[in-house]
Write an enzyme that holds these catalytic residues in place. Structure first.
Site, short mmCIF file in Angstrom:
data_model
loop_
_atom_site.label_atom_id
_atom_site.label_comp_id
_atom_site.label_asym_id
_atom_site.label_seq_id
_atom_site.Cartn_x
_atom_site.Cartn_y
_atom_site.Cartn_z
N LYS A 50 57.58 45.79 51.66
CA LYS A 50 56.83 44.69 51.07
C LYS A 50 56.18 43.77 52.11
O LYS A 50 55.21 43.07 51.78
CB LYS A 50 57.75 43.87 50.16
CG LYS A 50 58.09 44.54 48.84
CD LYS A 50 56.93 44.49 47.88
CE LYS A 50 57.35 44.88 46.48
NZ LYS A 50 56.26 44.71 45.49
N SER A 304 62.09 52.89 50.17
CA SER A 304 61.30 51.66 50.17
C SER A 304 62.06 50.42 50.61
O SER A 304 61.45 49.40 50.90
CB SER A 304 60.72 51.41 48.77
OG SER A 304 61.76 51.27 47.82
#
Length: 505
Positions: A50, A304
């Protein structure tokens, strides 16, 4: 798509982000017969991809916007990216996080300089509150996924994969929450190598992109499961939907158990702990292989993120074996008489028992809850069920029963009216195949087993809680007998936990 490729190539993510490695999953590749690799976004400074999109959005703010400060809503990973980027650029950041956000993520945002506001039970409530605060105080809202600069920042993951693996790639599996990562990767990869399949992966309990594509537009889900909190998004974005609808080749949904199994796979190969959303793509990759639909060529999963609360790992460890179809949970009815346990375990032969729960009940039949380790998945489970049934035992498969897995397995027990002469013991024995049978072989049928609880915890020693009916006049012989078995034991008959919850009524 061309516009996004240009934005990805000119993005500014590397001021704060790292180019992460593309690592081979050697153990899993050997086991599943495919070349499997994982993109290690868990190694970013904030332990998540992110940071890429957040920084690429913030670095494009005007001087006037920077002076106003930024605000975002996030379950944690986007929040950390915004906080770090804003801190590096000297910008105030306010982060609205759901009250359900893992503490590790909340604390990380604060350490990075973000001002945390906890609000709502999920992302959508937090986002609505962040919008109110932005309008009230003039903050610039940094969207976690539905923004071209954010999407382009996330797309640099695809750019790196293309540089790192010029050899044939069959598919790239991408976790999908709001869709920013999938949209960014697909925009770049499909432009450069359109033959590569881009497959989105969502939890069954939070499949917002799958619902949007089915409806032809973004639609809100009635409910969103929070196990994979990093992708717990009720409704995907307009822009991410447009890109994912046109560029994704498929969307796979997976269960929480399959995610737990993928977390274990990553640990086994790399000794790394990932968060549930971080293992989501690998779970989808495994599902594709199991279904026989995985394409030829290398299969790449995006890991992720790694922002997981440590106490969440208890649940992960409990469910991973089931998720990889390595454990069967069965409810079995056996005769209520001495020697029945031993006969049952003998039927199973050399198979490893992972769990064994029983509490005495009046009557001729006893119901036990048993876990059995599997070497050949559902095929072996069916063989075991058929074996037990052919020997006259009633069997119910509980492997996929959520109530059984979450609750009943821990509740087998209780008080029994009229139960006489019960004593409670803890035994410890070396944990190896056949150890439970050896333990049962050592008990004498002269004394009836009234309670039995065993769970394999992956340690060197097995631990069993046993209730045995021992009349007063036979106790000297009984203790001589269990001393001869040679396993360490502790008399827990006076333990208050037993007295209050398991003792006779």
């Amino acid at each position: 798509m061309t516009d996004y490729v240009k934005k990805i190539l000119t993005s500014s993510v590397y001021d704060v982000a790292e180019q992460t490695p593309l690592d081979s999953m050697e153990l899993l590749s050997t086991r599943l017969g495919h070349d499997i690799l994982v993109k290690r976004e868990d190694l970013q400074p904030v332990f998540s991809f992110k940071i890429r999109g957040a920084h690429n959005r913030i670095v494009h703010l005007t001087a006037e916007e920077r002076a106003r400060g930024v605000i975002c809503a996030s379950a944690g990973n986007h929040a950390q990216g915004v906080a770090l980027s804003a801190s590096r650029l000297g910008i105030r950041s306010v982060i609205v996080m759901p009250t359900t956000t893992p503490v590790i993520k909340v604390n990380a945002v604060r350490r990075l300089g973000g001002e945390v506001v906890l609000f709502g039970d999920g992302f959508d409530a937090a986002r609505a509150h962040a919008s109110i605060l932005a309008e009230r105080h003039g903050y610039v809202f940094v969207h976690p996924f539905d923004d071209p600069d954010v999407i382009a920042g996330q797309g640099t993951v695809g750019l790196e994969i293309m540089r790192q693996h010029p050899e044939p790639i069959g598919a790239i599996y991408v976790p999908v929450g709001g869709g920013g990562l999938a949209a960014g990767i697909a925009s770049f990869v499909k432009f450069l190598r359109p033959e590569i399949r881009i497959i989105g992966v969502e939890p069954e309990e939070a499949a917002s992109m799958k619902a949007a594509i089915a409806a032809g537009k973004p639609v809100p889900l009635d409910q969103v499961g929070l196990f994979a909190d990093g992708v717990a998004v009720r409704q995907v974005g307009e822009e991410t939907f447009r890109l994912c609808r046109d560029l994704l080749d498929d969307i796979i949904t997976v269960t929480a158990d399959e995610i737990c199994a993928a977390i274990k796979d990553i640990f086994d190969d790399h000794r790394a702990i990932t968060e549930p959303a971080g293992a989501l793509a690998l779970a989808g990759l495994r599902r594709d292989i199991d279904n026989g639909t995985a394409p030829d060529g290398a299969l790449i999963a995006i890991n992720s993120g790694a922002n997981v609360n440590f106490d969440r790992l208890r649940y992960v460890a409990e469910r991973a074996e089931i998720g990889e179809r390595a454990e069967a949970l069965l409810a079995v009815t056996i005769p209520e008489r001495p020697g029945s346990y031993r006969a049952f375990i003998r039927l199973l032969g050399a198979r490893a028992i992972t769990e064994f729960n029983y509490r005495f009940a009046p009557g001729n039949s006893a119901r036990i809850f048993v876990g059995i380790k599997l070497g050949n998945g559902d095929t072996e489970k069916r063989e075991i069920i058929d074996l037990l049934a052919s020997n006259g035992l009633d069997v119910t498969d509980m492997t996929d029963n959520e109530v059984a897995k979450l609750h009943v397995r821990h509740m087998v027990g209780g008080r029994v009216e009229g139960l006489r002469d019960e004593m409670i013991f803890r035994f410890q024995f070396p944990e190896r195949p056949g150890a439970l049978l050896k333990f049962l072989e050592g008990l004498n049928d002269a004394w009836n087993i009234s309670l039995f609880h065993y769970r394999n915890h992956g340690s060197d020693y097995g631990r069993v809680l046993v209730g045995i009916q021992v009349p007063e006049e036979t106790r000297e012989d009984f203790f001589a007998h269990i001393d001869a078995i040679g396993f360490p034991y502790w008399n827990e008959t006076d333990n208050p936990a037993y007295r209050q919850f398991l003792d006779r009524e």
